[in-house]
Scaffold this motif. Sequence first.
Motif, PDB file in Angstrom:
ATOM      1  N   GLN A 105      -6.325   5.793   9.588  1.00  0.00           N
ATOM      2  CA  GLN A 105      -7.507   5.716  10.451  1.00  0.00           C
ATOM      3  C   GLN A 105      -8.672   6.502   9.855  1.00  0.00           C
ATOM      4  OE1 GLN A 105      -4.388   6.142  11.441  1.00  0.00           O
ATOM      5  NE2 GLN A 105      -4.017   5.317  13.494  1.00  0.00           N
ATOM      6  N   PHE A 106      -8.345   7.666   9.264  1.00  0.00           N
ATOM      7  CA  PHE A 106      -9.395   8.463   8.630  1.00  0.00           C
ATOM      8  C   PHE A 106     -10.013   7.704   7.458  1.00  0.00           C
ATOM      9  CE2 PHE A 106     -10.415  11.377   5.073  1.00  0.00           C
ATOM     10  CZ  PHE A 106     -11.580  11.928   5.598  1.00  0.00           C
ATOM     11  N   SER A 107      -9.191   7.064   6.675  1.00  0.00           N
ATOM     12  CA  SER A 107      -9.698   6.297   5.533  1.00  0.00           C
ATOM     13  C   SER A 107     -10.654   5.204   5.992  1.00  0.00           C
ATOM     14  CB  SER A 107      -8.535   5.692   4.743  1.00  0.00           C
ATOM     15  OG  SER A 107      -7.752   6.707   4.144  1.00  0.00           O
ATOM     16  N   PHE A 141      -9.900  12.220  -3.569  1.00  0.00           N
ATOM     17  CA  PHE A 141     -10.832  11.580  -4.515  1.00  0.00           C
ATOM     18  C   PHE A 141     -11.804  10.667  -3.785  1.00  0.00           C
ATOM     19  CE2 PHE A 141     -11.871   8.054  -7.444  1.00  0.00           C
ATOM     20  CZ  PHE A 141     -12.565   8.772  -8.415  1.00  0.00           C
ATOM     21  N   GLN A 142     -11.289   9.889  -2.832  1.00  0.00           N
ATOM     22  CA  GLN A 142     -12.141   8.976  -2.074  1.00  0.00           C
ATOM     23  C   GLN A 142     -13.169   9.744  -1.241  1.00  0.00           C
ATOM     24  OE1 GLN A 142     -12.393   5.663  -2.265  1.00  0.00           O
ATOM     25  NE2 GLN A 142     -10.854   5.763  -3.911  1.00  0.00           N
ATOM     26  N   ILE A 143     -12.747  10.883  -0.669  1.00  0.00           N
ATOM     27  CA  ILE A 143     -13.682  11.714   0.094  1.00  0.00           C
ATOM     28  C   ILE A 143     -14.862  12.116  -0.784  1.00  0.00           C
ATOM     29  CG2 ILE A 143     -13.979  14.006   1.139  1.00  0.00           C
ATOM     30  CD1 ILE A 143     -11.092  13.749   2.209  1.00  0.00           C
ATOM     31  N   GLN A 144     -14.563  12.561  -1.992  1.00  0.00           N
ATOM     32  CA  GLN A 144     -15.626  13.015  -2.888  1.00  0.00           C
ATOM     33  C   GLN A 144     -16.419  11.854  -3.473  1.00  0.00           C
ATOM     34  OE1 GLN A 144     -14.127  16.799  -5.129  1.00  0.00           O
ATOM     35  NE2 GLN A 144     -12.317  15.702  -4.369  1.00  0.00           N
ATOM     36  N   LYS A 149     -17.477  16.786   0.762  1.00  0.00           N
ATOM     37  CA  LYS A 149     -16.661  17.881   0.242  1.00  0.00           C
ATOM     38  C   LYS A 149     -15.531  18.173   1.230  1.00  0.00           C
ATOM     39  CE  LYS A 149     -20.394  20.194  -2.289  1.00  0.00           C
ATOM     40  NZ  LYS A 149     -21.186  21.458  -2.428  1.00  0.00           N
ATOM     41  N   PRO A 150     -14.268  18.011   0.829  1.00  0.00           N
ATOM     42  CA  PRO A 150     -13.161  18.274   1.752  1.00  0.00           C
ATOM     43  C   PRO A 150     -12.895  19.768   1.915  1.00  0.00           C
ATOM     44  CG  PRO A 150     -12.306  17.610  -0.383  1.00  0.00           C
ATOM     45  CD  PRO A 150     -13.807  17.505  -0.480  1.00  0.00           C
ATOM     46  N   LYS A 173      -8.238  22.454  -7.904  1.00  0.00           N
ATOM     47  CA  LYS A 173      -8.745  21.759  -9.091  1.00  0.00           C
ATOM     48  C   LYS A 173      -9.247  20.362  -8.728  1.00  0.00           C
ATOM     49  CE  LYS A 173      -6.739  22.646 -12.941  1.00  0.00           C
ATOM     50  NZ  LYS A 173      -5.774  22.716 -14.085  1.00  0.00           N
ATOM     51  N   ALA A 174      -8.659  19.796  -7.663  1.00  0.00           N
ATOM     52  CA  ALA A 174      -9.065  18.465  -7.196  1.00  0.00           C
ATOM     53  C   ALA A 174     -10.314  18.518  -6.317  1.00  0.00           C
ATOM     54  CB  ALA A 174      -7.918  17.812  -6.422  1.00  0.00           C
ATOM     55  N   GLY A 175     -10.905  19.703  -6.176  1.00  0.00           N
ATOM     56  CA  GLY A 175     -12.164  19.820  -5.442  1.00  0.00           C
ATOM     57  C   GLY A 175     -12.030  20.169  -3.979  1.00  0.00           C
TER      58      GLY A 175
END
Length: 246
Positions: A105-107, A141-144, A149-150, A173-175
Amino acid sequence: MLFFKKKEILLTEFFPSNFIDIHSHLLPGIDDGAKDIEQSIGLIQKMASYGIKNFITTPHVLGDVYPNSSETILKKLEEVRAALKDQGLPDIKLNAAAEYMMDEQFSALLEKDDILTLKDNYILVEMSYFSPPINLFDVLFQIQLKGYKPVLAHPERYNSYHNNFEIYYKLKKAGCLFQLNLLSLTPQYGDSVTKTADRLLKENLYDFVGTDTHHKNHLHLLKSISTKKNLKKINHLLENNLKFLK
């Protein structure tokens, strides 16, 4: 044998002026936080007595359990703001974002840009404590990729990572930014969570803090964090929260 009492300080001295709590559940009747408007006002008043008068409250958005829409959250926000005005509490500043479970749902919400951010492009996200999503790093990755910014809520509470500390470095490292629950410095969630929080603090992996207040018992426990030792450990994080007012 000598026993030394922890050097306590007043909560109003513990929190910096204009501190803003970026994680709480203060809107009435839409998740596992405040049940009604009276509880909302009561929790906010108690937190104000601790020196916390600025809030970005973050109700859960969690599948069919808490299927809150942006519209629902903003409507409840206006109800609480009106009640605060009626109670003669003009010095309270209340805004709302959400705590998003990283699920399908979030996606879908992310794809539509139907997201309530903490500020600018910061999104507060969470995952299952015991079973993180298999595609976690794809979601981050999709968020960024969408320009956000997560901010991962309470990373110390993800039990499946307690014996795999390297995952925290991988997340950073993944942000991913990290938000410490202040209640993790109390017995609220158990020794394993407290030990993990201490290690994350020592490794300087946190970026922000939040109370994650749901009810009055949380606020009773919160009083116990106000020691000089704790302030030394997290003062830089308390100061980091101020950027959400700028």
